[in-house]
Every structure is written in structure tokens, then in C-alpha cells.
Scaffold this motif. Sequence first.
Motif, mmCIF file in Angstrom:
data_model
loop_
_atom_site.group_PDB
_atom_site.id
_atom_site.type_symbol
_atom_site.label_atom_id
_atom_site.label_comp_id
_atom_site.label_asym_id
_atom_site.label_seq_id
_atom_site.Cartn_x
_atom_site.Cartn_y
_atom_site.Cartn_z
ATOM 1 N N TYR A 154 0.906 -1.236 0.043
ATOM 2 C CA TYR A 154 -0.022 -0.011 -0.087
ATOM 3 C C TYR A 154 0.958 1.346 -0.224
ATOM 4 O O TYR A 154 0.453 2.045 -0.754
ATOM 5 C CB TYR A 154 -1.026 -0.014 1.365
ATOM 6 C CG TYR A 154 -1.819 1.321 1.383
ATOM 7 C CD1 TYR A 154 -2.934 1.671 0.614
ATOM 8 C CD2 TYR A 154 -1.296 2.206 2.301
ATOM 9 C CE1 TYR A 154 -3.395 2.718 0.813
ATOM 10 C CE2 TYR A 154 -1.908 3.501 2.484
ATOM 11 C CZ TYR A 154 -3.016 3.714 1.677
ATOM 12 O OH TYR A 154 -3.916 4.788 1.580
ATOM 13 N N MET A 166 0.890 3.821 -2.798
ATOM 14 C CA MET A 166 0.581 5.402 -2.812
ATOM 15 C C MET A 166 1.354 6.364 -3.209
ATOM 16 O O MET A 166 1.402 7.307 -3.468
ATOM 17 C CB MET A 166 -0.040 5.547 -1.171
ATOM 18 C CG MET A 166 -1.342 4.887 -1.054
ATOM 19 S SD MET A 166 -2.694 5.180 -2.369
ATOM 20 C CE MET A 166 -3.092 7.011 -2.097
ATOM 21 N N ARG A 202 -9.328 7.990 -4.323
ATOM 22 C CA ARG A 202 -9.785 8.476 -3.249
ATOM 23 C C ARG A 202 -8.712 8.738 -1.975
ATOM 24 O O ARG A 202 -8.609 10.074 -1.501
ATOM 25 C CB ARG A 202 -10.791 7.806 -2.444
ATOM 26 C CG ARG A 202 -12.258 8.069 -2.752
ATOM 27 C CD ARG A 202 -13.228 7.104 -1.884
ATOM 28 N NE ARG A 202 -12.741 5.942 -1.165
ATOM 29 C CZ ARG A 202 -12.680 4.779 -1.712
ATOM 30 N NH1 ARG A 202 -13.172 4.772 -2.788
ATOM 31 N NH2 ARG A 202 -12.157 3.805 -0.857
ATOM 32 N N HIS A 203 -7.813 8.031 -2.011
ATOM 33 C CA HIS A 203 -6.749 8.330 -1.179
ATOM 34 C C HIS A 203 -5.707 9.294 -1.610
ATOM 35 O O HIS A 203 -5.206 10.000 -0.575
ATOM 36 C CB HIS A 203 -6.141 7.031 -0.650
ATOM 37 C CG HIS A 203 -6.837 5.972 0.072
ATOM 38 N ND1 HIS A 203 -6.076 5.066 0.948
ATOM 39 C CD2 HIS A 203 -7.978 5.906 0.318
ATOM 40 C CE1 HIS A 203 -7.027 4.392 1.522
ATOM 41 N NE2 HIS A 203 -8.104 4.875 1.094
ATOM 42 N N LYS A 208 -4.856 10.932 2.422
ATOM 43 C CA LYS A 208 -5.078 10.162 3.625
ATOM 44 C C LYS A 208 -4.541 8.730 3.707
ATOM 45 O O LYS A 208 -5.352 8.028 2.996
ATOM 46 C CB LYS A 208 -6.497 10.280 3.923
ATOM 47 C CG LYS A 208 -7.003 9.684 5.094
ATOM 48 C CD LYS A 208 -8.468 9.651 5.366
ATOM 49 C CE LYS A 208 -8.669 8.767 6.658
ATOM 50 N NZ LYS A 208 -10.266 8.955 6.963
ATOM 51 N N ASN A 216 -4.549 4.998 4.293
ATOM 52 C CA ASN A 216 -5.394 4.203 5.171
ATOM 53 C C ASN A 216 -5.214 2.714 4.571
ATOM 54 O O ASN A 216 -5.869 2.135 3.840
ATOM 55 C CB ASN A 216 -6.856 4.436 4.781
ATOM 56 C CG ASN A 216 -7.905 3.762 5.763
ATOM 57 O OD1 ASN A 216 -7.510 2.730 6.353
ATOM 58 N ND2 ASN A 216 -9.010 4.330 5.661
#
Length: 190
Positions: A19, A23, A89-90, A95, A97
Motif C-alpha cells: 500500500y 500510494m 480517493r486516497h 489520507k 489508510n
Amino acid sequence: MRSSELIDPDLRGKLVAIYEELMWLAQRPNVSAGNARAWYTHIMSETVKRKLRRFTGKVSTAAAESESAILRLEHYKRIQTTLTGLVERHRKLKKPNPDEFIRVLVDCERVHIVTFEENYAATRAGGDYGKAGIQLKPWRSLSQERRTTLWKKMLRGKVANANAFAPGRKEEPNPTVERDARKSGARPSL
């Protein structure tokens, strides 16, 4: 307690690292959410699929009946679309998550056995099996010979719960994905 906290700690650590890499990629110039998502679906999934990916116990009629068809493990929960949306979205919220990422993976890393043609038909139909003309049948309805062939070709070494469908099992597998997920170290979404 969150479902992402219930999985094997080693697997959770690997998924958190994936992740973070995903990101990081998503924040690079000229990298779309889909490109960043591809880091998981086309590269890193290979490192965790044997502990995370689960067979549902469902096979398309065409895959069950054809000895010569090219077969695929089809992610019927639209993993690429779902993860691309999550990354977008992230990225917009900036953010981190990882727990949501892990929950989505646990939910979306479920597969049916279908033919190559059906896999593309499902994609074109937005995951609507009826619209794609795909009919599913339960694993236990297949002959022992066909189950053995499919297990060797499609499940062994490719899904976390392969042993639940292995040839020669004395008891019928209970294809409940959540039960099989627990055996693999993953946990279902809450």
C-alpha cells in the motif's frame, strides 16, 4: 477490531508495504490512479496471492464442460476498478489508510473459474454475469475427474484455499469464502 488487524501479521506487514509503495507511486507526476493500482494487480499480487486469493467454489458451465478452453481465475468483485477508485480517493484526500486497502483486498481477492472469453465478457458487462451470459455451478456438482483436472490446472499453488478443494478429500469442501479465508490467514470484511 478491524478485519485488517485479524490477518496473519506477516501478510498484513507485506500488504501495508505494498500500500505504501502504491500510494508513493500515485503521488508521482504523470502517474494515474490506474497506473499506481497496476503495481498491485500486475506485479505485487504475485507475492501475496497464495495467502490472500480465495476460490469461491463456483465454476462457469462453459469452464466445467470444455476440456480445451483457456481458463481464468476471474475476480468477480471487480478488483481493478475497485482498487483504482480507492487509490484515487486516497490520493485526493492525501489520507493514508492501509486498513481500508487491506479490507478491499480481502473482499476482492475472491475468484471463480471461467473461460478466457467469459472473463472478457464479464469485464465488458461491468461484472454482470447475467448480461455476460455466464452461468455458475457449484464445485461439488462437477465429476471427480473434472474437479481433479481443474484443481491441478487452476487452484493448486494459485489460491490460498486450494487444499479445501483438493482431490481425494473425504469431506465435501464448504466453499464459504469467509471460512476459507480464516484458514489462509486472511479475514473477511466486517
